[in-house]
Design a protein around this motif. Structure first.
Motif, PDB file in Angstrom:
ATOM      1  N   THR A   1     -17.808  34.061  59.570  1.00 35.78           N
ATOM      2  CA  THR A   1     -19.160  33.471  60.133  1.00 35.78           C
ATOM      3  C   THR A   1     -20.181  32.980  59.040  1.00 35.78           C
ATOM      4  N   PRO A   2     -20.208  34.019  56.962  1.00 41.79           N
ATOM      5  CA  PRO A   2     -20.463  33.493  56.293  1.00 41.79           C
ATOM      6  C   PRO A   2     -20.357  32.262  56.504  1.00 41.79           C
ATOM      7  N   ALA A   3     -18.713  31.514  56.056  1.00 42.47           N
ATOM      8  CA  ALA A   3     -18.680  29.904  55.899  1.00 42.47           C
ATOM      9  C   ALA A   3     -19.167  29.141  56.874  1.00 42.47           C
ATOM     10  N   VAL A   4     -19.327  29.549  57.774  1.00 44.28           N
ATOM     11  CA  VAL A   4     -20.203  28.591  58.780  1.00 44.28           C
ATOM     12  C   VAL A   4     -21.551  28.503  59.162  1.00 44.28           C
ATOM     13  N   ARG A   5     -22.305  29.631  58.979  1.00 38.56           N
ATOM     14  CA  ARG A   5     -23.470  29.535  58.558  1.00 38.56           C
ATOM     15  C   ARG A   5     -24.017  28.274  57.570  1.00 38.56           C
ATOM     16  N   CYS A   6     -23.255  28.657  56.346  1.00 33.54           N
ATOM     17  CA  CYS A   6     -23.932  27.809  55.271  1.00 33.54           C
ATOM     18  C   CYS A   6     -23.669  26.807  55.465  1.00 33.54           C
ATOM     19  N   TYR A   7     -22.105  26.245  56.643  1.00 29.80           N
ATOM     20  CA  TYR A   7     -21.756  24.668  56.268  1.00 29.80           C
ATOM     21  C   TYR A   7     -23.107  24.317  57.466  1.00 29.80           C
ATOM     22  N   GLN A   8     -24.291  25.047  58.808  1.00 27.43           N
ATOM     23  CA  GLN A   8     -25.120  24.460  59.888  1.00 27.43           C
ATOM     24  C   GLN A   8     -25.705  25.097  58.341  1.00 27.43           C
ATOM     25  N   LYS A   9     -26.314  25.125  57.760  1.00 26.14           N
ATOM     26  CA  LYS A   9     -27.373  25.054  57.201  1.00 26.14           C
ATOM     27  C   LYS A   9     -27.604  23.638  56.200  1.00 26.14           C
ATOM     28  N   ALA A  10     -26.234  23.395  54.968  1.00 25.79           N
ATOM     29  CA  ALA A  10     -26.136  22.665  54.623  1.00 25.79           C
ATOM     30  C   ALA A  10     -26.202  20.729  55.992  1.00 25.79           C
ATOM     31  N   GLY A  11     -26.307  21.543  57.573  1.00 26.04           N
ATOM     32  CA  GLY A  11     -26.313  20.358  58.132  1.00 26.04           C
ATOM     33  C   GLY A  11     -24.820  19.926  58.867  1.00 26.04           C
ATOM     34  N   PHE A  12     -23.597  20.629  59.189  1.00 23.68           N
ATOM     35  CA  PHE A  12     -22.530  20.455  59.394  1.00 23.68           C
ATOM     36  C   PHE A  12     -22.847  20.925  60.558  1.00 23.68           C
ATOM     37  N   GLN A  13     -22.481  20.405  61.890  1.00 19.67           N
ATOM     38  CA  GLN A  13     -22.163  20.746  63.402  1.00 19.67           C
ATOM     39  C   GLN A  13     -20.518  20.857  63.531  1.00 19.67           C
ATOM     40  N   ILE A  14     -20.490  21.668  64.331  1.00 22.85           N
ATOM     41  CA  ILE A  14     -19.835  22.110  65.038  1.00 22.85           C
ATOM     42  C   ILE A  14     -19.113  20.961  66.268  1.00 22.85           C
ATOM     43  N   GLU A  15     -17.791  20.123  65.622  1.00 23.39           N
ATOM     44  CA  GLU A  15     -17.438  19.298  66.881  1.00 23.39           C
ATOM     45  C   GLU A  15     -16.300  19.578  67.479  1.00 23.39           C
ATOM     46  N   GLY A  16     -15.953  20.380  66.997  1.00 20.62           N
ATOM     47  CA  GLY A  16     -14.186  21.226  67.960  1.00 20.62           C
ATOM     48  C   GLY A  16     -13.776  22.589  67.177  1.00 20.62           C
ATOM     49  N   HIS A  17     -12.857  22.943  68.263  1.00 18.06           N
ATOM     50  CA  HIS A  17     -12.421  24.613  68.014  1.00 18.06           C
ATOM     51  C   HIS A  17     -10.531  24.055  68.337  1.00 18.06           C
ATOM     52  N   LEU A  18     -10.437  24.544  67.260  1.00 17.23           N
ATOM     53  CA  LEU A  18      -8.848  24.436  66.895  1.00 17.23           C
ATOM     54  C   LEU A  18      -7.848  25.555  67.319  1.00 17.23           C
ATOM     55  N   ARG A  19      -7.073  26.096  68.349  1.00 14.93           N
ATOM     56  CA  ARG A  19      -7.405  27.474  68.267  1.00 14.93           C
ATOM     57  C   ARG A  19      -5.728  27.693  68.172  1.00 14.93           C
ATOM     58  N   ASP A  20      -5.312  28.645  67.611  1.00 13.54           N
ATOM     59  CA  ASP A  20      -4.318  28.711  66.873  1.00 13.54           C
ATOM     60  C   ASP A  20      -4.110  27.995  66.350  1.00 13.54           C
ATOM     61  N   PHE A  21      -4.236  27.319  65.126  1.00 17.33           N
ATOM     62  CA  PHE A  21      -4.481  26.376  64.018  1.00 17.33           C
ATOM     63  C   PHE A  21      -3.647  27.043  62.465  1.00 17.33           C
ATOM     64  N   ARG A  22      -3.210  28.171  62.404  1.00 17.28           N
ATOM     65  CA  ARG A  22      -2.725  27.990  61.443  1.00 17.28           C
ATOM     66  C   ARG A  22      -2.474  29.817  61.777  1.00 17.28           C
ATOM     67  N   LYS A  23      -0.612  30.001  61.543  1.00 18.93           N
ATOM     68  CA  LYS A  23      -0.479  30.761  61.681  1.00 18.93           C
ATOM     69  C   LYS A  23      -0.639  32.116  60.511  1.00 18.93           C
ATOM     70  N   VAL A  24      -0.723  32.844  59.960  1.00 14.59           N
ATOM     71  CA  VAL A  24      -0.940  33.417  59.149  1.00 14.59           C
ATOM     72  C   VAL A  24      -0.020  35.206  59.573  1.00 14.59           C
ATOM     73  N   GLY A  25       1.208  35.457  58.558  1.00 12.42           N
ATOM     74  CA  GLY A  25       1.775  36.643  58.466  1.00 12.42           C
ATOM     75  C   GLY A  25       2.229  36.486  60.250  1.00 12.42           C
ATOM     76  N   SER A  26       1.866  37.249  61.078  1.00 12.31           N
ATOM     77  CA  SER A  26       2.350  37.289  62.222  1.00 12.31           C
ATOM     78  C   SER A  26       1.248  36.952  63.909  1.00 12.31           C
ATOM     79  N   VAL A  27       0.230  36.151  62.973  1.00  9.55           N
ATOM     80  CA  VAL A  27      -1.480  36.568  63.745  1.00  9.55           C
ATOM     81  C   VAL A  27      -2.245  34.672  63.391  1.00  9.55           C
ATOM     82  N   PHE A  28      -1.777  34.433  64.177  1.00  7.52           N
ATOM     83  CA  PHE A  28      -2.771  32.736  64.644  1.00  7.52           C
ATOM     84  C   PHE A  28      -4.062  32.966  64.306  1.00  7.52           C
ATOM     85  N   TRP A  29      -4.528  32.201  63.239  1.00  3.69           N
ATOM     86  CA  TRP A  29      -5.856  31.808  62.855  1.00  3.69           C
ATOM     87  C   TRP A  29      -6.230  30.279  63.637  1.00  3.69           C
ATOM     88  N   SER A  30      -7.638  30.682  64.297  1.00  2.00           N
ATOM     89  CA  SER A  30      -8.606  29.186  64.307  1.00  2.00           C
ATOM     90  C   SER A  30      -9.300  28.496  63.917  1.00  2.00           C
TER      91      SER A  30
END
Length: 180
Positions: free
Chosen positions: A135-164
């Protein structure tokens, strides 16, 4: 008022500092995705720094410097250049010391990189991927003008957990307009 942050090229002399900012494999994934192998080593970072020295460079790697104090506090990269579509990707964004986070330095660092992208390089679009729970990074990028264009679900597997991850982007006209 002049900006409190400027970017300088990242060199081999900066490797040990950056290495000290990456405490473990999970943080490494959070910072760089699968680009580096855990554990992060000096050799990996030396090869990374050297990769920006070829012509044309596939990436532009910077250290972020706090202008008043001349202290290096962060790291950021532009890569994945697409000349035809005038675009690039922003990545490996890090405010190194935990006590420096949350003070606006990250947003200033991102804006300094966007100034290089849009003013110096004449790009039209810059995108990035950020883990959706960061969340802090998302807010930082939004303050710089970035907009969310998509949500990549279960994008990376880290250990036994998927990160989106979110796909975020900013366009030059929007960024310039926000600065006036």
């Amino acid at each position: 008022m002049p900006p409190a942050v400027h970017l300088e090229p990242f060199t081999a002399a900066d490797v040990d500092r950056l290495l000290g900012w990456i405490p473990d494999a999970e943080f490494l994934m959070l910072w760089s995705g699968p680009f580096f192998r855990a554990p992060l080593t000096r050799q990996q970072l030396l090869e990374y720094a050297a990769s920006a020295q070829v012509e044309p460079p596939p990436r532009r790697i910077y250290k972020a410097v706090h202008t008043p104090s001349a202290e290096v506090f962060g790291h950021i990269e532009l890569y994945n250049f697409d000349e035809r579509n005038q675009s690039a990707t922003l990545g490996k964004v890090l405010v190194g010391q935990a006590q420096g986070r949350g003070a606006g330095l990250g947003t200033q660092m991102v804006n300094a990189a966007l100034e290089i992208a849009f003013v110096e390089l004449g790009l039209h679009r810059v995108d990035l991927r950020v883990f959706d729970f960061n969340t802090p990074a998302v807010r930082c990028y939004q303050k710089a003008g970035f907009q969310i264009e998509g949500h990549l679900r279960d994008f990376r597997k880290v250990g036994s957990v998927f990160w989106s991850s979110y796909l975020m982007a900013v366009l030059a006209p929007d960024w310039f307009q926000s600065r006036t």
